[in-house]
Design a protein around this motif. Structure first.
Motif, mmCIF file in Angstrom:
data_model
loop_
_atom_site.group_PDB
_atom_site.id
_atom_site.type_symbol
_atom_site.label_atom_id
_atom_site.label_comp_id
_atom_site.label_asym_id
_atom_site.label_seq_id
_atom_site.Cartn_x
_atom_site.Cartn_y
_atom_site.Cartn_z
ATOM 1 N N ALA A 195 -7.368 -1.009 1.452
ATOM 2 C CA ALA A 195 -7.824 0.203 0.070
ATOM 3 C C ALA A 195 -7.329 0.174 -0.559
ATOM 4 O O ALA A 195 -7.341 -0.219 -1.949
ATOM 5 C CB ALA A 195 -9.183 1.058 0.729
ATOM 6 N N PHE A 196 -5.768 1.432 -0.445
ATOM 7 C CA PHE A 196 -4.407 1.219 -1.195
ATOM 8 C C PHE A 196 -3.601 0.309 -1.551
ATOM 9 O O PHE A 196 -3.655 0.425 -3.270
ATOM 10 C CB PHE A 196 -3.581 2.568 -0.964
ATOM 11 C CG PHE A 196 -4.071 3.835 -0.235
ATOM 12 C CD1 PHE A 196 -3.915 4.603 -1.197
ATOM 13 C CD2 PHE A 196 -4.334 4.188 1.212
ATOM 14 C CE1 PHE A 196 -5.030 5.707 -0.871
ATOM 15 C CE2 PHE A 196 -4.854 5.118 1.201
ATOM 16 C CZ PHE A 196 -4.271 6.136 0.604
ATOM 17 N N LYS B 140 -6.505 -2.258 -4.743
ATOM 18 C CA LYS B 140 -6.705 -1.964 -5.654
ATOM 19 C C LYS B 140 -5.961 -2.618 -7.034
ATOM 20 O O LYS B 140 -6.292 -1.697 -8.354
ATOM 21 C CB LYS B 140 -6.316 -0.144 -6.321
ATOM 22 C CG LYS B 140 -7.710 0.629 -4.751
ATOM 23 C CD LYS B 140 -7.200 2.219 -5.499
ATOM 24 C CE LYS B 140 -5.982 2.417 -5.091
ATOM 25 N NZ LYS B 140 -5.292 4.631 -5.274
ATOM 26 N N HIS B 141 -4.533 -3.425 -6.236
ATOM 27 C CA HIS B 141 -4.037 -2.892 -7.427
ATOM 28 C C HIS B 141 -3.747 -5.155 -7.625
ATOM 29 O O HIS B 141 -4.047 -5.458 -6.320
ATOM 30 C CB HIS B 141 -2.293 -3.113 -7.116
ATOM 31 C CG HIS B 141 -2.493 -1.618 -7.050
ATOM 32 N ND1 HIS B 141 -1.494 -0.502 -7.735
ATOM 33 C CD2 HIS B 141 -2.551 -0.807 -5.582
ATOM 34 C CE1 HIS B 141 -2.051 0.271 -7.493
ATOM 35 N NE2 HIS B 141 -1.831 0.105 -6.126
ATOM 36 N N ASP C 149 1.558 3.100 -2.784
ATOM 37 C CA ASP C 149 0.041 3.867 -3.859
ATOM 38 C C ASP C 149 0.685 5.125 -4.355
ATOM 39 O O ASP C 149 1.053 5.654 -3.394
ATOM 40 C CB ASP C 149 -0.903 3.515 -3.814
ATOM 41 C CG ASP C 149 -2.070 3.231 -4.306
ATOM 42 O OD1 ASP C 149 -2.580 2.895 -5.237
ATOM 43 O OD2 ASP C 149 -2.447 4.707 -4.076
ATOM 44 N N TYR D 154 0.844 -1.602 0.171
ATOM 45 C CA TYR D 154 -0.099 -0.089 0.293
ATOM 46 C C TYR D 154 0.821 1.000 0.377
ATOM 47 O O TYR D 154 0.399 2.278 -0.420
ATOM 48 C CB TYR D 154 -1.378 0.357 1.010
ATOM 49 C CG TYR D 154 -0.677 0.353 2.452
ATOM 50 C CD1 TYR D 154 -0.060 1.633 2.915
ATOM 51 C CD2 TYR D 154 0.102 -0.492 3.157
ATOM 52 C CE1 TYR D 154 0.373 1.522 4.293
ATOM 53 C CE2 TYR D 154 0.347 -0.499 4.945
ATOM 54 C CZ TYR D 154 0.909 0.686 5.201
ATOM 55 O OH TYR D 154 0.969 0.625 6.734
#
Length: 417
Positions: A193-194, A197-198, A171, A168
């Protein structure tokens, strides 16, 4: 430790190398315990373990080496402890804890410890393993939903830095959020959440890749299986049993006095700023904790010898796997570098190193108040290398330089800053 080959400096350091300050450090008074006068054998002539007698002559060599690193890397202040049974003790503070007032660095100052936090989080997890409440080969999906590849990634993969999850702290959105307002609090869910996303970077177990996301997930496992907030569990089940009166897991940017001011150039402008009151919640289970040199020195042996764990679980912890870095292996939240077992840590403004050499029962602990790289090397690594070259030439602590971080894009200051 940063992560994998460490391409971003805000990953709370683990297996990497050093920091640099743009203002010359002044060398203040030295504090410490020097062994009584006697013979001054060189490190190479020391018997048995190959650990140098910490004689006045060796102490003088250490003083010189530490001052040289301070000068070259422009470190404001540092405290270094070296000890081994039958060999004596070395404890010195150099430079300043506060550049504004000139207050000297001292051994009793509280410091932010970055990724050494990982050793506490994984110890908490392993205590739950000993209690039968979690299994190292459980999938993370058993405890946390929504994790990419969560049915395949085990708790062991996470602790060994072999999950394949995205870090994270690499990001760009996280970078922008943190740099815009360094005092902003983050929740574990926001951090994940960061990362989520990947896509996954590789299948679990395929390779070593240092990743803070792994520790956020393990922190959530400890909370769920332990039945209390992570900071409470670590305080009650790890810190107190280990006898560490000056070690704490903050929930915000609280920082008990006395503490050193920390200086970083990990800023929007790239200029040096005082990061003392920045909120470490973005590191949480991966890097938010605070301690002092005395506690870290004690923790080094507790960690390496497994005092809080069963022998079986400690043996699992110490099964280090290759990292791709010569002479460096990583186990369950712990590294072995040229025989030295422990961890390093870095957070904007602060770095530390706490390592233990089992064959000599020797401990080296370093705390300093900058994270600025010197020629792409962590200053904590430079100090560790300089010290071990003198006291254990057969076991020189060394890590390669980190990859330069990309220059961040300008961001408008937050209205709440």
């Amino acid at each position: 430790m940063r992560y994998s080959q460490v391409h971003w400096r805000r990953a709370c350091v683990g297996l990497t190398a050093a920091a640099l300050l743009a203002v010359p450090a002044s060398v203040g008074s030295a504090y410490g315990v020097t062994p009584p006068p006697g013979p001054s054998p060189s490190a190479s002539s020391s018997s048995g373990t190959g650990f140098a007698e910490l004689s006045p002559a060796v102490a003088a060599r250490l003083d010189t080496a530490i001052r040289q690193v301070m000068k070259e890397a422009n470190v404001p202040g540092v405290t270094v402890s070296v000890s081994a049974p039958g060999k004596g003790n070395y404890l010195r503070s150099f430079g300043v804890a506060d550049k504004a007032t000139g207050a000297p660095m001292a051994p009793d100052l509280n410091m932010r410890i970055g990724s050494v936090t990982k050793t506490f989080t994984v110890t908490a997890l392993l205590e739950l393993v000993d209690q039968g409440k979690v299994g190292l080969d459980d999938p993370i999906s058993k405890y946390v939903t929504g994790v990419p590849n969560g049915d395949k990634i085990t708790l062991r993969d996470l602790a060994e830095m072999r999950s394949g999850l995205f870090n994270y702290s690499a990001d760009p959105g996280f970078d922008k959020a943190l740099m815009t307002d360094p005092k902003k609090p983050f929740t574990p869910q926001q951090l994940l959440a960061f990362a989520f996303k990947h896509p996954v970077q590789f299948q679990p177990g395929q390779k070593f890749d240092y990743c803070n996301t792994n520790l956020i997930l393990l922190g959530l496992v400890v909370e769920k299986a332990g039945g209390m907030p992570l900071n409470d569990f670590i305080t009650q089940k790890v810190v107190k049993p280990a006898g560490l009166p000056h070690t704490l897991f903050p929930t915000g940017n609280e920082f008990p006095s006395p503490h050193a001011h920390g200086y970083t150039n990990q800023t929007l402008s790239g200029k040096v700023e005082d990061a003392t009151d920045w909120n470490p919640s973005w590191g949480w289970a991966a890097g938010a904790m605070i301690s002092d040199l005395s506690d870290l020195r004690s923790w080094a042996s507790t960690l390496a010898t497994g005092t809080l764990l069963s022998p079986k679980t400690q043996a699992e912890r110490l099964k280090t796997l290759p990292t791709g870095i010569p002479g460096a292996g990583y186990g369950l939240g712990i590294f072995n570098i040229q025989g030295w077992i422990g961890h390093n840590g870095s957070l904007p403004g602060y770095e530390c190193l706490t390592i233990y050499l089992p064959e000599a029962k020797a401990t080296v602990t370093v705390v300093l108040n900058t994270d600025m790289l010197h020629n792409t090397t962590e200053p904590s690594t430079l100090f560790g290398q300089a010290v071990t070259r003198i006291v254990t030439p057969g076991h020189v602590f060394n890590l390669p330089a980190v990859e330069p971080r990309p220059t961040p894009s300008p961001v408008s200051p937050s209205p709440t800053r």
